[in-house]
Structures are given as C-alpha cells and as structure tokens.
Scaffold this motif. Structure first.
Motif, short mmCIF file in Angstrom:
data_model
loop_
_atom_site.label_atom_id
_atom_site.label_comp_id
_atom_site.label_asym_id
_atom_site.label_seq_id
_atom_site.Cartn_x
_atom_site.Cartn_y
_atom_site.Cartn_z
N ALA A 31 0.85 -1.19 0.00
CA ALA A 31 0.00 0.00 0.00
C ALA A 31 0.89 1.24 0.00
CB ALA A 31 -0.91 -0.01 1.22
N PHE A 32 0.27 2.40 -0.13
CA PHE A 32 1.04 3.65 -0.10
C PHE A 32 1.48 3.90 1.34
CE2 PHE A 32 0.86 8.45 0.12
CZ PHE A 32 2.07 8.64 -0.52
N SER A 33 2.78 4.05 1.56
CA SER A 33 3.27 4.18 2.93
C SER A 33 4.16 5.39 3.14
CB SER A 33 4.02 2.92 3.34
OG SER A 33 5.14 2.74 2.48
N ALA A 34 4.36 6.17 2.10
CA ALA A 34 5.25 7.33 2.22
C ALA A 34 4.45 8.55 2.71
CB ALA A 34 5.89 7.62 0.88
N SER A 35 5.15 9.65 2.92
CA SER A 35 4.44 10.88 3.21
C SER A 35 3.85 11.37 1.88
CB SER A 35 5.38 11.91 3.81
OG SER A 35 6.38 12.26 2.88
N GLY A 36 2.93 12.32 1.95
CA GLY A 36 2.33 12.80 0.72
C GLY A 36 0.93 12.25 0.53
N THR A 37 0.41 12.43 -0.68
CA THR A 37 -1.01 12.17 -0.92
C THR A 37 -1.23 11.40 -2.22
OG1 THR A 37 -1.15 14.30 -2.04
CG2 THR A 37 -1.79 14.25 0.28
N LYS A 38 -0.66 10.23 -2.33
CA LYS A 38 -0.84 9.45 -3.56
C LYS A 38 -2.27 8.93 -3.62
CE LYS A 38 1.50 5.79 -6.14
NZ LYS A 38 2.48 4.69 -6.09
N THR A 39 -2.91 9.11 -4.78
CA THR A 39 -4.30 8.68 -4.95
C THR A 39 -4.33 7.36 -5.70
OG1 THR A 39 -4.38 10.10 -6.87
CG2 THR A 39 -5.32 10.97 -4.85
N VAL A 40 -3.96 6.32 -4.99
CA VAL A 40 -3.79 5.02 -5.64
C VAL A 40 -4.74 4.00 -5.01
CG1 VAL A 40 -2.01 4.26 -4.01
CG2 VAL A 40 -2.02 3.32 -6.32
#
Lengths: 496, 496
Positions: free
Chosen positions: A340-349
């Motif tokens: 899953a998306f685990s970084a900082s920021g706002t990925k819309t995935v």
C-alpha cells in the motif's frame, strides 16, 4: 587413556603456571579494558547485519566472518557451518549466513557450557526517528546507542570478553565454553533448527548447559529469565486488479484489496485487546495460584512503565494482569501493510496487492501448527463472508514455540549466586514477552538444561528507534558472565 | 489607438506574409516532426517532478524552469508567478513551484483561449512493479512508457507543438493562446487558487475559454469530458506510545495504534462498497432519466474493462450502474498507512504513530467543507466508542470540488467538429472519475466557459505502474489541438 581430574590438572601445571580463580583480579581486568570493549562493539554495530532485508545479505555474511575471526584470535576451535539456503517469496533462493561455532576446552572432564547468541539485527533507519545514526555507535550520558547494541551484539561480545579475561590473567576457565552464534535470529533462525538436530551427537554431545543472553532486565534490578513467548508471524495477502489503479479513474468500479484487508484485520482483536480467533484463548494454560503469587511478589512500577512507554493508560491497570499479559498470555500485533502507499504525501492510488503482517505471541500450551490452522481457517471464513472477487492468501512465515524453565534448576541457583556476587542483590525472576525461537529447539533437541541470563537494560529499546545498551550494563554484565562461569563450575563439583 | 480588425490584419500583412489556415499542411508538419515531439517528451519525463515528495522539490523547480524556457523559445510572453509556500506536517515551510504563464497574442480582437496543464507527476519507483525505468521514456510497440507521460506532460507538450506548427508554417494563430502551467496538481494545486483569484482581472480578463487536457478517453474512440469528480483526501493519524515498541516485549500491555486505526478504517465502507459515513450518500444529486439514458447510450465493453483491470468481478455488473459509480457517485479508497512496517520481511514492531491516507471522491451536490465535518465527526465518534487511550487526529489534506459542464455549450460543439475532422468519428461524451481540482476554481472565479479535451488513451495507466501514452495519441492529439484552435475561432466569427 582417560585421565582422572587430578592427573589432568597436574599435566596442565607441568606446562604453564595456571592461576586459580581470583574474582577481584578479573574485575580489575574488565574495568581497565572497558574502552576496548566499547571499541569492539562500535566495530560490530557498524556492520548493517539486518537479516530481514535480503539486500543486506553481504553485510550479514561479513558479520559472521568477523565473529569467527574474533573467536579464532582468542584461540578457539572455530567452524563456520553452512546451513543451506533461504527461499524468497518470489521463488529465488539466497544463501543463509553461516553459523559460527567455537570451542574453548580446558579440560574434557569439566562441565561444558554452550553460549548461544546472534549477531544479526532488526532494520534501523535514521528516518524512522533515530536521534543518532543507527549503525554508528554513539555514546550519550553513559548509553551506547546503535542498532543491535543490546540485541544482541554487546551480550555476545561480553561473553567473549569474559573468556578473554580468564585467558589474559592466565586463569584456567572454570568450565569448558562453547559458542554457537547465528545470523538469522531476527527472522526466525532459519537453518539453525536443522543444524542443532544434525549436531546433537557431535557438537552438543558434551554440552551440559546452554546459556542465552538475548533479553533484558525488567527494572534497574538484574534478572534471570525463565520463560519466553513464542511467535507465529503471519502474512495475509489480498490480490485484486493486476496493477495499481488511479483511485479517481477507477474508484467505485472495483472492490479494493485494501478495503478487504482492513475488513479481515479488524476481526483479529477487539478494541480492548481480546483475541477473537476461535480456539486461541482456549489453548492457554490456566494461571496457577503459585504463579499468580510470583507476579504479585515482583516489584514493578506501573507508573514508571506507563511513563516510559509514553501512554496515558495501559491495557491493564492491575500489576498481575499486566505482567501476565506481557509474559504468559498470547497477544496479536498488526505490524503493517506491504504494497500500500506508505510514504508521506497524498498518492491517490488503489493498491492492487496488499500484504498485512501480523503476529501472535505464543504461550504454553499453544501449538504453532494448530495456530496456523486456526488463523488461516478463520481469516478465510471471514473473507468468504465478504463475497469479494479478490484473492486471499494466508501464510505463516514464522512459527516459534514458547519456552518455560524450572526456576529451581541448579542453573538458576548458580545464576542467583553470580548476580549476588556482582550486584549484591537477589535477581528478579522474570519471563520475557519476546521470543527467542531457538530456546525451545535447544531444549527439545538436546535435552540439556537452559538458562537465560540477560544483561540488557529494561529501557534498551530493542527493535525500536534509539536502541542502546548502557556502558554500565555492558561492563558489569561482562563481570556477571565471569562470575557465572565460576558458579556453574561449583555445580559440577557438588554433583560429582 | 484602437485598430479595427481589418486595419489590424493590414498592418500584419505589411510586415510579413501570413498564410491562411491549411489543415493538410499542418498535419504534414506534425507528421514530419513526431521524432522531435518524442524527444521533447523524453527530456521532460526524465525530470522527477514528483510534487508529493518534498525531497524532490528541486526537480520540480527545474521542471517549471524548463517549461518556461520552452515557451520563451516559442516567442511567448512568459512569466513565472510566485505562489508562496507550502506548510509541511512538521511545521517547516517549503517554496511552492512557480506557476508558468505564457501569452501568444496574434490579435487582441480575436478570441483568446487559455490552456491549463501541469508538469508535476505522481510518485514512480521501479520497485513498485514498473517494467521500465519510470523516468526514462521507453518506447515499446508504439507506446511511450514513463511517469507523467500521459498525466500530463505529453498533452502539455502537444499544445505547445500545436502552436509551434502554426508558427513554423507562418500561419496566423486562429485565436490568441495563453498557457497556465502549474507544478502542484497531483497534490491539490496548492497556491493556484489564490493566483487565479489574484489575476482574474489581469491575466484572465481577456480570456474567453479555458481548455484542459488532463484526462483520458473511455475507449479507443476519442472523447470530450464534461464532468469530473472532486476529491477530499484525508489523513487519520493515531498516536500511542512515544516510540515504536518490540511486539514481543510490550505486546499485551498497550492498546496498539494500528489496532485502533484498522478498527476505524473498517467503518468507512461496507464489503460491497457502500459508504457508511452518515450524510455522504444523502448529499448526492439524484440520477435523472436523461442522464441515465446518456449512460445507456455509451458504447462500453464491460468484459474488456474487467479484463483490462484483471479482476474476476466488477463492483457492478450493469453498465449504467458501473459508469455512474465511476463518474457521478462518491467512492472511498484507502490508499495506505504511513508509519507502520511496510517493507518486505518480518519486523516485529508495534508502530507508535500510524497515519492512514484515504480519500472520498466528490460529486454534485457534495460540499468538501461539509464532508470534512462529516468524516471528522464520524471517525471521532467511532474512535470514542473504542475507549482507547491513544490520540486520533483527522485532517482533510485536499478538498477539491467536482465540476460539471453543459454538453451543448459552443465549446463542446466546436470540439465535436475538431474530433470529426481529425478522427472522422463522433466523440464519446464522458465524465471523468478522477479530479482536476482546478477546473472548478476556473469556473467559479473567472466565470469563463471551460472544456476538457483529453488525448490520453483509455489504458494509459495514469497514477499506476507502467504509465504510458501511445505515439498515436500523442501525435494525433497534437493535430486535434491544431484543429480545435481553428474551430474555436469559428465560434468567434459566428458570434460577432
């Protein structure tokens, strides 16, 4: 020709002057060598021997070689045992780090102890919130910060320094000492079980006792550990679309794997921590009155523990409840989600394939093989009720049994005497919530007595950011090991 | 002195020979320059202009400078507008990428269009499952693979190449063309709203129409887009112990933040995708009969869509249900969790602070300000029922409104003609499930007509691994823009 103990000593005397045990001289030696001990630890911590990260495997091999080199330099009879390969999730194989063994045999008639330790470490990254570089040992206010400092590099070195101290002062080792040092402890000691089985009648045949120092004290008071929890580590992978999708473009048209995964994970534990998987709680041995009393007798500052963890409320407000749930009841921890998306920021995935990692600590009388079945069947049934088109795959990656010793065993009596000599207090008799998977194997395969003698501090932060060992624990711990070798030799004499 | 249109043309003729519109010559120019177009895209894709990763900010600034340089080289009147700073979660501030504007004014009396685009991209890493290096444009079977290729670098370049084609053939631009190119689209167009408001009476005063080409077709048939969903992107952070803990040593004594987080996330959506947050579904405008009919008329191959995504079953089996849930109903996607263990391997950690990212797509008549309140209150109430000692913080990071146009507007009629000229078909009239947050702002602030004219393919994988644009779409899309400038000029003439 078999020599009697007496003639054996005579032979030794004929070749060199061997001094008898003088504790004060050994203490003096340790005190005057502590800078070298810290430097040795610095050199070991600098090796990023993270066994869970396959990209660091070369570092792990280097760590094993350094361990062997040090034992060889001490005059040990050293071998590096090939324990085979590891299969990766993608089907590739990778060589396991060799297991280092060493023997320091002063007299075949003497008691022989085998010290087990590991030199692999948990992952450690500055960006995880470390105040110092994890692989650069840094001393602040008497504490030595670094990944693996307490778990388990300093204790392994302390055992080596204990043997070296006897050697340096030309004192005969009170007992024969063997070492078995591995590099896969943090991921389940892959390959070691089979090696122990294979060497039961060779390396282990003359071993009387096994000593493990891979844990920590409960408080500033020294402790002896008589039990550990096991661990069943699971991966629950849900696979949906063939690749990650834009959540705007595709959201609303597919059942998302993350929704399914969150849904099944939420059925593992209640908000208050009760395990909801059928059969798990039923398998736990009931708490006896004697056991309950032992918990009541332990001096344990709940307020201090709470403050140390930085929580406003613990899971239990009662000391016996808290300690027993820490040591002798199972618990479920959800560690995280891969894919899953685990970084900082706002990925819309919309992640296409997500893999939750969670583990269930094991206690008597749970059985990992049964737990594997219970968890897999439960999650599959919960998932089936969702009627999702996605695919669930549950895998038990680690299945380590719990271990429990008799606190009245001679090894523990000797331990109490050694603690008394070095620290002038009675040790706490404690259990360990964490897992030393190999303890149970040693016991089951070799049938030898096993003692856990920690020197790590209660606040060392093993597996956390800012792991450390204090200079005090490292140095006094070395003295404890020196004293313990002497006390174990006394067992031998009273037995003969 | 104000010149009449006629005298203006005379003046122009006095200085150079200006050719009239000849579509075939423009097509010939585009065909013969496609290698240069691909090279230009390669150069742009090589810049890792990921706006969600603050460590890539220098690359993003470089991308904006390259955009300005190209427009300057084309003879545009270029400015780079400072739109302020971005506040990071830790309180630090970071300069936002400048917004590039450019003006190509051939005749103040003519219609003026303003092309909006962005040159920032979503994150892209080889290890996420890309078959090629994400930032190295790679052509395979007529497809140009690279992060940002379709979203939105090729369309921006295609618009520039369209203007260049007129210039190269010395044909007067049929309409004046302005550009506004930003670098924060993927994270919510920070700073752009304020800039549009500030320049409403200057840069935008003489703009008649706004054109956006930041989306894709529905099928191999070209399409015009008349609506987009908005997006409310949330972060739900749960904080427990002051640092990560060893799950063996501490498991069973603390209420773990991950357990709480999984618990509250599981209350957002039902297994079948129904949104459970009170008030959300009630706010959605009912589906009219005319609208329903429009969905029924769209040619859409459900089986092909299912196969493309690689799922065995879609969320809805009915075409109208599926398309309407893709475009005109809200949806919740859980993107991932920051702060938990997300790598491969078996770390036995209790994460101390975990932050879930999820978003809710917005449709008429939802209002992000209301949604923010609904989600926050709902999660806080769900969390309160857990009686956890941990702390929950819900933040709405992005709040972008949906956008909807009148498909009978002259801009859409002109679009249909341009599509007909280039592709010899009628376009699909479609909506977009994704969000172009700024569309709504343009409409609300400037009051100008806005058209969305996509050139991206239906299978371009925007936001996914292996994003691409086909050479066909890139090159024919350039021709579409050329034709559209001509058609828009016809609107002007019929209006005058």
């Amino acid at each position: 020709m078999k020599l009697s103990p007496l003639s054996c000593v005579s032979v030794a005397l004929a070749f060199s002057i061997v001094h008898t045990f003088r504790y004060e001289d050994l203490v003096e030696h340790v005190n005057s060598h502590q800078e070298q001990y810290v430097e040795a630890l610095r050199e070991w911590v600098a090796v990023e021997s993270d066994s869970s990260d396959v990209s660091k495997r070369a570092e792990l091999h280097r760590m094993m070689a350094m361990t062997a080199d040090k034992l060889r330099a001490m005059g040990g009879n050293v071998t590096m045992a090939d324990v085979g390969e590891q299969e990766l999730p993608d089907g590739r194989t990778l060589a396991l780090p060799k297991v280092v063994t060493a023997e320091f045999i002063s007299d075949p008639q003497k008691t022989t102890v085998c010290v087990y330790g590991h030199v692999d470490v948990q992952p450690g990254k500055l960006e995880d919130g470390w105040a110092t570089e994890p692989y650069n040992l840094t001393e602040i206010n008497g504490n030595l910060y670094g990944r693996g400092a307490s778990d388990n590099k300093a204790p392994v070195l302390a055992w080596m320094h204990a043997v070296e101290a006897y050697q340096a002062l030309n004192m005969e080792l009170p007992v024969n000492v063997k070492f078995i040092i591995e590099g896969m402890e943090e991921t389940g000691s892959n390959g070691l079980d089979a090696m122990i089985v294979a060497q039961r009648d060779t390396f282990f045949s003359d071993v009387d006792y096994i000593i493990i120092s891979d844990c920590g004290w409960l408080s500033p008071r020294p402790a002896l550990t008589y039990g550990t929890r096991g661990n069943c580590y699971f991966s629950a992978e849900i696979e949906g679309p063939k690749q990650d999708l834009h959540s705007g473009v595709y959201g609303g048209t597919v059942i998302e794997p993350m929704t399914d995964l969150i849904g099944i994970l939420d059925t593992l534990i209640s908000p208050s921590g009760k395990i909801l998987i059928p059969g798990i709680r039923e398998a736990v041995a009931p708490l006896s009155e004697e056991e309950k009393k032992r918990y009541q007798d332990i001096e344990f500052d709940m307020e201090n523990y709470k403050n140390k963890l930085g929580v406003s409320q613990l899971m239990y407000n009662d000391k016996v409840e808290l300690l027993s749930h820490r040591w002798r009841y199972p618990t479920v921890s959800i560690h995280g989600i891969e894919g899953a998306f685990s970084a900082s920021g706002t990925k819309t995935v919309i992640p296409a394939k997500v893999n939750a990692k969670f583990s269930i600590r094991q206690v008597p009388d749970m059985d990992p093989a049964v737990v594997k079945k219970q968890v897999t069947e439960y999650l599959q049934s919960v998932f089936a009720r969702r009627k999702s088109p996605n695919k669930l795959k549950v895998t038990m990656v680690i299945g380590a049994k719990p271990w429990l010793a008799n606190t009245h065993h001679v090894l523990y009596e000797a331990g109490k005497k050694a603690v008394k000599r070095v620290f002038n207090v009675e040790p706490d008799m404690i259990r360990e919530g964490g897992t030393i998977p190999i303890a149970r194997t040693f016991q089951d395969v070799t049938g030898k007595g096993l003692v856990m003698m920690p020197i790590g501090g209660f606040d060392d932060g093993m597996h956390s950011q800012n792991e450390k060992i204090s200079r005090y624990n490292y140095v006094e711990g070395t003295k404890l090991f020196i004293a313990y070798l002497h006390e174990v030799a006394q067992i031998q004499r009273s037995r003969v």
